[in-house]
Design a protein around this motif. Structure first.
Motif, PDB file in Angstrom:
ATOM      1  N   PHE A 235      -2.479  -1.833  -0.063  1.00 40.45           N
ATOM      2  CA  PHE A 235      -2.436  -2.999   0.808  1.00 40.45           C
ATOM      3  C   PHE A 235      -2.805  -2.693   2.254  1.00 40.45           C
ATOM      4  CE2 PHE A 235       0.888  -3.883  -2.480  1.00 40.45           C
ATOM      5  CZ  PHE A 235       0.206  -4.875  -3.168  1.00 40.45           C
ATOM      6  N   LEU A 236      -2.933  -1.407   2.630  1.00 40.47           N
ATOM      7  CA  LEU A 236      -3.314  -1.064   3.999  1.00 40.47           C
ATOM      8  C   LEU A 236      -4.805  -0.795   4.086  1.00 40.47           C
ATOM      9  CD1 LEU A 236      -0.518   1.390   5.248  1.00 40.47           C
ATOM     10  CD2 LEU A 236      -0.583  -1.116   5.347  1.00 40.47           C
ATOM     11  N   THR A 237      -5.400  -1.149   5.218  1.00 42.18           N
ATOM     12  CA  THR A 237      -6.773  -0.758   5.490  1.00 42.18           C
ATOM     13  C   THR A 237      -6.800   0.720   5.891  1.00 42.18           C
ATOM     14  OG1 THR A 237      -6.682  -1.251   7.853  1.00 42.18           O
ATOM     15  CG2 THR A 237      -7.240  -3.082   6.353  1.00 42.18           C
ATOM     16  N   GLU A 238      -7.989   1.273   5.960  1.00 38.53           N
ATOM     17  CA  GLU A 238      -8.118   2.679   6.380  1.00 38.53           C
ATOM     18  C   GLU A 238      -7.577   2.877   7.793  1.00 38.53           C
ATOM     19  OE1 GLU A 238      -9.570   6.496   4.898  1.00 38.53           O
ATOM     20  OE2 GLU A 238      -9.461   4.526   3.944  1.00 38.53           O
ATOM     21  N   THR A 364     -11.999  -1.266  12.979  1.00 40.59           N
ATOM     22  CA  THR A 364     -11.382  -2.579  12.774  1.00 40.59           C
ATOM     23  C   THR A 364      -9.951  -2.572  13.299  1.00 40.59           C
ATOM     24  OG1 THR A 364     -10.676  -1.910  10.565  1.00 40.59           O
ATOM     25  CG2 THR A 364     -12.793  -3.036  10.743  1.00 40.59           C
ATOM     26  N   VAL A 365      -9.333  -3.728  13.321  1.00 37.99           N
ATOM     27  CA  VAL A 365      -7.970  -3.845  13.839  1.00 37.99           C
ATOM     28  C   VAL A 365      -7.023  -2.973  13.016  1.00 37.99           C
ATOM     29  CG1 VAL A 365      -6.030  -5.418  14.223  1.00 37.99           C
ATOM     30  CG2 VAL A 365      -8.378  -6.167  14.685  1.00 37.99           C
ATOM     31  N   ALA A 366      -6.261  -2.123  13.704  1.00 40.12           N
ATOM     32  CA  ALA A 366      -5.368  -1.194  13.018  1.00 40.12           C
ATOM     33  C   ALA A 366      -3.918  -1.644  13.042  1.00 40.12           C
ATOM     34  CB  ALA A 366      -5.488   0.201  13.645  1.00 40.12           C
ATOM     35  N   ALA A 367      -3.601  -2.641  13.863  1.00 42.19           N
ATOM     36  CA  ALA A 367      -2.207  -3.075  13.959  1.00 42.19           C
ATOM     37  C   ALA A 367      -1.732  -3.630  12.620  1.00 42.19           C
ATOM     38  CB  ALA A 367      -2.061  -4.134  15.048  1.00 42.19           C
ATOM     39  N   LEU A 368      -0.477  -3.334  12.280  1.00 43.81           N
ATOM     40  CA  LEU A 368       0.059  -3.813  11.010  1.00 43.81           C
ATOM     41  C   LEU A 368       0.367  -5.306  11.053  1.00 43.81           C
ATOM     42  CD1 LEU A 368       2.315  -0.816  10.008  1.00 43.81           C
ATOM     43  CD2 LEU A 368       0.146  -1.496   9.003  1.00 43.81           C
ATOM     44  N   GLY A 369       0.676  -5.834  12.236  1.00 38.41           N
ATOM     45  CA  GLY A 369       0.889  -7.275  12.370  1.00 38.41           C
ATOM     46  C   GLY A 369       1.886  -7.795  11.365  1.00 38.41           C
ATOM     47  N   ASP A 370       1.562  -8.946  10.758  1.00 37.88           N
ATOM     48  CA  ASP A 370       2.430  -9.520   9.735  1.00 37.88           C
ATOM     49  C   ASP A 370       2.016  -8.938   8.389  1.00 37.88           C
ATOM     50  OD1 ASP A 370       4.004 -10.946   8.040  1.00 37.88           O
ATOM     51  OD2 ASP A 370       3.560 -12.910   8.907  1.00 37.88           O
ATOM     52  N   LEU A 371       2.558  -7.785   8.076  1.00 40.71           N
ATOM     53  CA  LEU A 371       2.154  -7.086   6.863  1.00 40.71           C
ATOM     54  C   LEU A 371       2.573  -7.852   5.615  1.00 40.71           C
ATOM     55  CD1 LEU A 371       0.759  -4.604   5.717  1.00 40.71           C
ATOM     56  CD2 LEU A 371       2.945  -3.398   5.794  1.00 40.71           C
ATOM     57  N   GLU A 372       3.686  -8.555   5.700  1.00 38.38           N
ATOM     58  CA  GLU A 372       4.125  -9.327   4.539  1.00 38.38           C
ATOM     59  C   GLU A 372       3.057 -10.329   4.109  1.00 38.38           C
ATOM     60  OE1 GLU A 372       7.362 -12.786   3.616  1.00 38.38           O
ATOM     61  OE2 GLU A 372       8.074 -11.067   4.782  1.00 38.38           O
ATOM     62  N   GLU A 373       2.468 -11.019   5.074  1.00 37.07           N
ATOM     63  CA  GLU A 373       1.413 -11.985   4.764  1.00 37.07           C
ATOM     64  C   GLU A 373       0.194 -11.284   4.166  1.00 37.07           C
ATOM     65  OE1 GLU A 373      -1.597 -14.939   7.238  1.00 37.07           O
ATOM     66  OE2 GLU A 373       0.409 -14.513   8.044  1.00 37.07           O
ATOM     67  N   GLN A 374      -0.146 -10.128   4.699  1.00 41.10           N
ATOM     68  CA  GLN A 374      -1.295  -9.369   4.197  1.00 41.10           C
ATOM     69  C   GLN A 374      -1.063  -8.915   2.756  1.00 41.10           C
ATOM     70  OE1 GLN A 374      -2.875  -6.451   6.966  1.00 41.10           O
ATOM     71  NE2 GLN A 374      -3.231  -4.959   5.327  1.00 41.10           N
ATOM     72  N   VAL A 375       0.119  -8.394   2.476  1.00 45.85           N
ATOM     73  CA  VAL A 375       0.441  -7.950   1.117  1.00 45.85           C
ATOM     74  C   VAL A 375       0.454  -9.137   0.161  1.00 45.85           C
ATOM     75  CG1 VAL A 375       2.220  -6.910  -0.345  1.00 45.85           C
ATOM     76  CG2 VAL A 375       1.716  -5.923   1.902  1.00 45.85           C
ATOM     77  N   ARG A 377      -1.189 -11.937   0.333  1.00 47.74           N
ATOM     78  CA  ARG A 377      -2.549 -12.403   0.085  1.00 47.74           C
ATOM     79  C   ARG A 377      -3.263 -11.520  -0.943  1.00 47.74           C
ATOM     80  NH1 ARG A 377      -4.014 -11.954   4.792  1.00 47.74           N
ATOM     81  NH2 ARG A 377      -5.269 -10.059   4.717  1.00 47.74           N
ATOM     82  N   ILE A 378      -3.155 -10.215  -0.781  1.00 42.71           N
ATOM     83  CA  ILE A 378      -3.828  -9.287  -1.693  1.00 42.71           C
ATOM     84  C   ILE A 378      -3.179  -9.323  -3.071  1.00 42.71           C
ATOM     85  CG2 ILE A 378      -4.389  -6.849  -2.108  1.00 42.71           C
ATOM     86  CD1 ILE A 378      -4.477  -6.518   0.966  1.00 42.71           C
ATOM     87  N   PHE A 379      -1.849  -9.384  -3.104  1.00 41.51           N
ATOM     88  CA  PHE A 379      -1.155  -9.410  -4.393  1.00 41.51           C
ATOM     89  C   PHE A 379      -1.483 -10.690  -5.154  1.00 41.51           C
ATOM     90  CE2 PHE A 379       2.753 -10.247  -6.956  1.00 41.51           C
ATOM     91  CZ  PHE A 379       2.568  -9.213  -7.867  1.00 41.51           C
ATOM     92  N   VAL A 383      -3.136 -10.914  -8.918  1.00 39.18           N
ATOM     93  CA  VAL A 383      -2.559 -11.663 -10.038  1.00 39.18           C
ATOM     94  C   VAL A 383      -3.568 -12.675 -10.581  1.00 39.18           C
ATOM     95  CG1 VAL A 383      -0.752 -13.295 -10.697  1.00 39.18           C
ATOM     96  CG2 VAL A 383      -0.183 -11.301  -9.303  1.00 39.18           C
ATOM     97  N   ALA A 384      -4.327 -13.318  -9.673  1.00 32.38           N
ATOM     98  CA  ALA A 384      -5.337 -14.289 -10.111  1.00 32.38           C
ATOM     99  C   ALA A 384      -6.435 -13.619 -10.932  1.00 32.38           C
ATOM    100  CB  ALA A 384      -5.939 -14.985  -8.894  1.00 32.38           C
ATOM    101  N   LEU A 385      -6.716 -12.356 -10.629  1.00 33.79           N
ATOM    102  CA  LEU A 385      -7.738 -11.612 -11.362  1.00 33.79           C
ATOM    103  C   LEU A 385      -7.195 -10.976 -12.638  1.00 33.79           C
ATOM    104  CD1 LEU A 385      -9.427  -9.816  -8.322  1.00 33.79           C
ATOM    105  CD2 LEU A 385     -10.439 -11.626  -9.717  1.00 33.79           C
ATOM    106  N   SER A 386      -5.893 -11.084 -12.844  1.00 29.57           N
ATOM    107  CA  SER A 386      -5.252 -10.454 -13.997  1.00 29.57           C
ATOM    108  C   SER A 386      -4.467 -11.505 -14.763  1.00 29.57           C
ATOM    109  CB  SER A 386      -4.318  -9.327 -13.534  1.00 29.57           C
ATOM    110  OG  SER A 386      -4.972  -8.445 -12.654  1.00 29.57           O
ATOM    111  N   PRO A 387      -5.146 -12.387 -15.484  1.00 34.38           N
ATOM    112  CA  PRO A 387      -4.450 -13.499 -16.165  1.00 34.38           C
ATOM    113  C   PRO A 387      -3.347 -13.030 -17.096  1.00 34.38           C
ATOM    114  CG  PRO A 387      -6.848 -13.640 -16.480  1.00 34.38           C
ATOM    115  CD  PRO A 387      -6.579 -12.388 -15.711  1.00 34.38           C
ATOM    116  N   ALA A 388      -3.539 -11.872 -17.724  1.00 34.66           N
ATOM    117  CA  ALA A 388      -2.540 -11.381 -18.667  1.00 34.66           C
ATOM    118  C   ALA A 388      -1.241 -11.040 -17.955  1.00 34.66           C
ATOM    119  CB  ALA A 388      -3.064 -10.153 -19.415  1.00 34.66           C
TER     120      ALA A 388
END
Length: 395
Positions: A235-238, A364-375, A377-379, A383-388
């Motif tokens: 969930f983290l960028t480089e 790119t921006v390295a600040a963690l900011g609102d990490l909960e929102e970032q996680v 979104r990715i999660f 899940v949308a890509l993994s219907p099973a």
């Protein structure tokens, strides 16, 4: 207090439950895929041994890692385990390995290695879980095998792995007594000083205050505590990953630790990281990032030695930290040279055309900011890509 309030948010709890439920499904997949292959006598023998380099009293020395075939990490059974860890595949999937089997594994290793084991002043005992969690192995068995290794005349330090929550005074004291007069070192997965990263990216929750207390306890009892810090959990960028590790090293600096071990994230089967990687939502760290962390720590005046662990563990990785095909071998050799004396000048002559692409990526921006929102979104995307696995979404 900020840390505790953050962990208590309802949205955080739902997200965390969703990630844990998703990972339980992955662990069930592993059990179904592998359990039929296991035979009872498999657990009378080690998984394998691995010679590595270590540090002892300021000197770079040889060490031997004994990978025990274990019951399996209790945290996997309780909460799905850590998001990046595929060690569950090398265990008995929660079915108890007996204390006698653990003893047999160590005795067989001592017998099989023979005179060769005498070359190693450091011997590490890893069970792909925690050696002081009684859900995985009995206390008597642990003290017996630690004592057995410490009795070898050339061994000067015995290393085990444990969870932060396992570090009770009575257990640590028993380990110190079992190893005496040799040293005992306990490696623990600290991962990050950032509560959001530990909780959501790693799925491992403890407070910094708890870690500080455990660190002081271990030190007071005459043992050494070495935290393992994860380079680029999911969930983290480089760029965020670099900042996270540097901030973590700054926090650890004040605790008087003998060393910090950097663990480069790998992609292992039946893990959340594997599913993210499969869908293009995760890439392992670049080796340039690991070097940048070490160089930044020196610029900041941090003095705690930082060891860069090798990118191979007790289970095969599907992908691991690397640069381009042309420069990776040279960078790996430079890391090995650095580990001998913790001398960052080993990186001075490195260069490659691929470094420009890495520099652009970390700009790119390295600040963690609102990490909960970032996680979240990715999660949700995963899940949308993994219907099973749609059932993994929290209610």
């Amino acid at each position: 207090m900020t840390e505790l309030v953050s962990l208590a948010r309802p949205s955080r709890a739902r997200l965390r439950r969703g990630i844990q439920q998703y990972m339980r499904g992955l662990r069930d997949d592993a059990r179904r895929a592998r359990a039929a292959e296991l035979r009872p006598d498999d657990f009378d023998r080690l998984l394998f041994t691995d010679p590595r380099k270590g540090h002892l009293d300021g000197e770079c020395v040889d060490r031997l890692v004994l990978f025990l075939r274990g019951t399996g990490c209790a945290w996997v059974s309780q909460g799905g385990g850590c998001t990046f860890c595929g060690f569950w595949d090398a265990t008995r999937f929660g079915e108890r390995v007996t204390d006698e089997q653990y003893r047999k594994q160590v005795e067989a290793a001592v017998d099989a290695e023979g005179a060769r084991i005498a070359r190693y002043p450091i011997v590490c005992l890893y069970n792909d879980g925690s050696l002081i969690d009684e859900a995985e192995i009995g206390r008597g068995a642990v003290t017996t095998i630690v004592r057995r290794i410490a009795e070898l005349p050339t061994v000067r330090r015995v290393v085990i792995e444990a969870k932060v929550s396992d570090l009770r005074e009575d257990l640590v004291r028993e380990l110190v007594d079992a190893a005496a007069p040799k040293q005992i070192e306990i490696a623990v997965g600290f991962e990050s000083a950032n509560a959001d990263v530990r909780d959501l990216c790693v799925n491992k929750s403890f407070s910094l205050r708890q870690f500080e207390q455990k660190s002081a306890l271990v030190k007071s009892l005459g043992a050494q505590l070495v935290p393992l810090v994860m380079v680029k959990p999911p969930f983290l960028t480089e760029a965020q990953a670099i900042e996270d590790v540097v901030s973590t090293l700054q926090f650890l600096e004040g605790l008087g630790l003998p060393r910090v071990d950097l663990e480069m994230a790998t992609v292992e089967a039946h893990t959340l990281v594997q599913d993210l990687y499969r869908h293009g939502l995760y890439q392992p760290p670049r080796l340039w990032s690991v070097i940048a962390v070490v160089e930044r720590s020196r610029t900041l005046g941090l003095t705690t030695p930082v060891y860069i662990s090798p990118p191979n563990y007790s289970v095969p990785s599907l992908a691991h930290a690397a640069n381009c095909r042309e420069c990776t071998p040279a960078v790996v050799r430079a890391i090995e040279a650095y580990n001998h004396r913790f001398d960052a000048s080993s990186f001075g002559s490195l260069g490659c055309a691929c470094r420009a692409g890495w520099l652009a990526e970390i700009a790119t921006v390295a600040a963690l900011g609102d990490l909960e929102e970032q996680v979240q979104r990715i999660f949700d995307h995963l899940v949308a890509l993994s219907p099973a696995r749609a059932a993994a979404e929290p209610p």
